[in-house]
Design an enzyme around this catalytic site. Structure first.
Site, PDB file in Angstrom:
ATOM      1  N   THR A  62      -2.192  29.804   2.918  1.00  0.00           N
ATOM      2  CA  THR A  62      -2.733  30.825   3.810  1.00  0.00           C
ATOM      3  C   THR A  62      -4.248  30.916   3.701  1.00  0.00           C
ATOM      4  OG1 THR A  62      -0.677  32.053   3.623  1.00  0.00           O
ATOM      5  CG2 THR A  62      -2.571  33.279   4.426  1.00  0.00           C
ATOM      6  N   TYR A 152       5.666  25.936  -6.716  1.00  0.00           N
ATOM      7  CA  TYR A 152       5.740  26.250  -5.288  1.00  0.00           C
ATOM      8  C   TYR A 152       6.726  25.273  -4.651  1.00  0.00           C
ATOM      9  CZ  TYR A 152       3.981  27.596  -0.624  1.00  0.00           C
ATOM     10  OH  TYR A 152       3.853  28.054   0.669  1.00  0.00           O
ATOM     11  N   LYS A 180       7.815  30.094  -6.484  1.00  0.00           N
ATOM     12  CA  LYS A 180       7.694  30.639  -5.130  1.00  0.00           C
ATOM     13  C   LYS A 180       8.668  29.839  -4.282  1.00  0.00           C
ATOM     14  CE  LYS A 180       4.707  31.346  -1.128  1.00  0.00           C
ATOM     15  NZ  LYS A 180       3.397  31.079  -0.492  1.00  0.00           N
TER      16      LYS A 180
END
Length: 309
Positions: A62, A152, A180
């Site tokens: 992001t 991740y 995550k």
């Protein structure tokens, strides 16, 4: 306390970290001249923390980390580290690469920021190692990292799916604090993983639209780009599931899923940035190529979904 051993790059006594709650992976705002808008980034960090976020993430997807040069990445990390130090909250920093040696170097640089509590490291992309290769990769990184690791897992970006057993093996490594989890949905492996976790290993929801069911299944928190836009409501959602207030959690979860679907209708973080700019919270909606700014329609649809909350 983190201490470097006599062997270069080897760290011992990594401070334990148990990630939970809602963490916001901050966008990187750009000024009209195209430079990083550090003041806007600092203000945004304070805003989401004021709204109840448990921590922030710098240099995630992001944050357009791949589009920043090294000096810009250091600037972003420094701003976020200063805010987290002032507020006494954890900072997670995106690091890692497709190669293990390059990942080691990226992690070693994070020792410069003592406010950082964890490194968010993607499963190696493009090279598509076996599950055993992924385990060997993270075993090595956990040995040398100055920070606990959050794996991740995002197979639709990395091209590397991992089943529940593979993720449990990663979670059993000393120095791996959590994952995550952004597998693009909820399936049998999701349920199996959350049903039996290694001790001290946290699962953080990483697919915004599935945050509510992940929390219902036992995820300890979430890392959500949409949480820029409704931080208090996502914090409320996590609390509702934690407290067993099912009716409240379901209703809020459905509303937030609609916000997330709208915010991800075009490539992230374009819509999130468009909404933040429309709200007057960042100076421009600009992103860097190869991303293009969000359409007006996508921004308006997300604002409507927010209003409906």
């Amino acid at each position: 306390m983190r201490q470097e051993t006599a062997q270069a790059g080897q760290f011992t006594d990594v401070t334990p970290f148990t990630p939970d709650g809602i963490h916001v992976p901050l966008v990187t705002p750009f000024a009209r001249d195209g430079e990083v808008a550090a003041g806007a980034l600092e203000a945004l960090a304070h805003e989401v923390l004021d709204a109840g976020a448990a921590g922030i993430v710098a240099l995630g997807t992001t944050g357009e980390a791949a589009a920043l040069d090294e000096a810009e990445r250091d600037l972003v990390t420094g701003v976020c580290a200063r805010v987290c130090g002032e507020r006494g909250v954890p900072l997670t920093v995106g690091a890692g690469a497709s190669g293990t040696r390059a990942s080691e170097a990226a992690l070693a640089r994070l020792a410069r920021w003592p406010q950082a509590r964890a490194a968010l490291v993607t499963v190696p992309s493009f090279v598509r190692p076996s599950a055993a290769g992924v385990l060997a990769h993270f075993t090595r990184l956990a040995e040398v990292s100055p920070l606990p690791l959050i794996v991740y897992h995002i197979p639709y970006r990395t091209g590397q799916p991992l089943d529940a057993d593979a993720l449990r093996a990663l979670g059993s490594l000393p120095g791996v604090a959590g994952v995550k989890y952004a597998a693009g949905g909820i399936d049998a492996d999701t349920v199996a993983l959350l049903g039996r976790l290694p001790e001290g290993f946290s699962v953080l929801a990483g697919d915004d639209a599935y945050a509510s069911p992940m929390l219902a299944l036992g995820a300890s928190g979430a890392v959500l780009a949409s949480a820029h836009l409704a931080t208090e409501r996502f914090v409320e959602l996590a609390a509702a599931w934690r407290e067993g207030d099912v009716g409240r959690a379901r209703g809020l979860g459905h509303g937030l899923a609609r916000v997330s679907a709208a915010a991800f209708a075009e490539p992230n973080p374009t819509v999130v940035k468009g909404v933040l700019h429309a709200q007057g919270r960042i100076p421009t909606p600009d992103v860097r190529l190869p991303l293009l700014p969000a359409s007006r329609g996508a921004v308006d649809a997300t604002l409507e979904a927010l209003a409906s909350l």
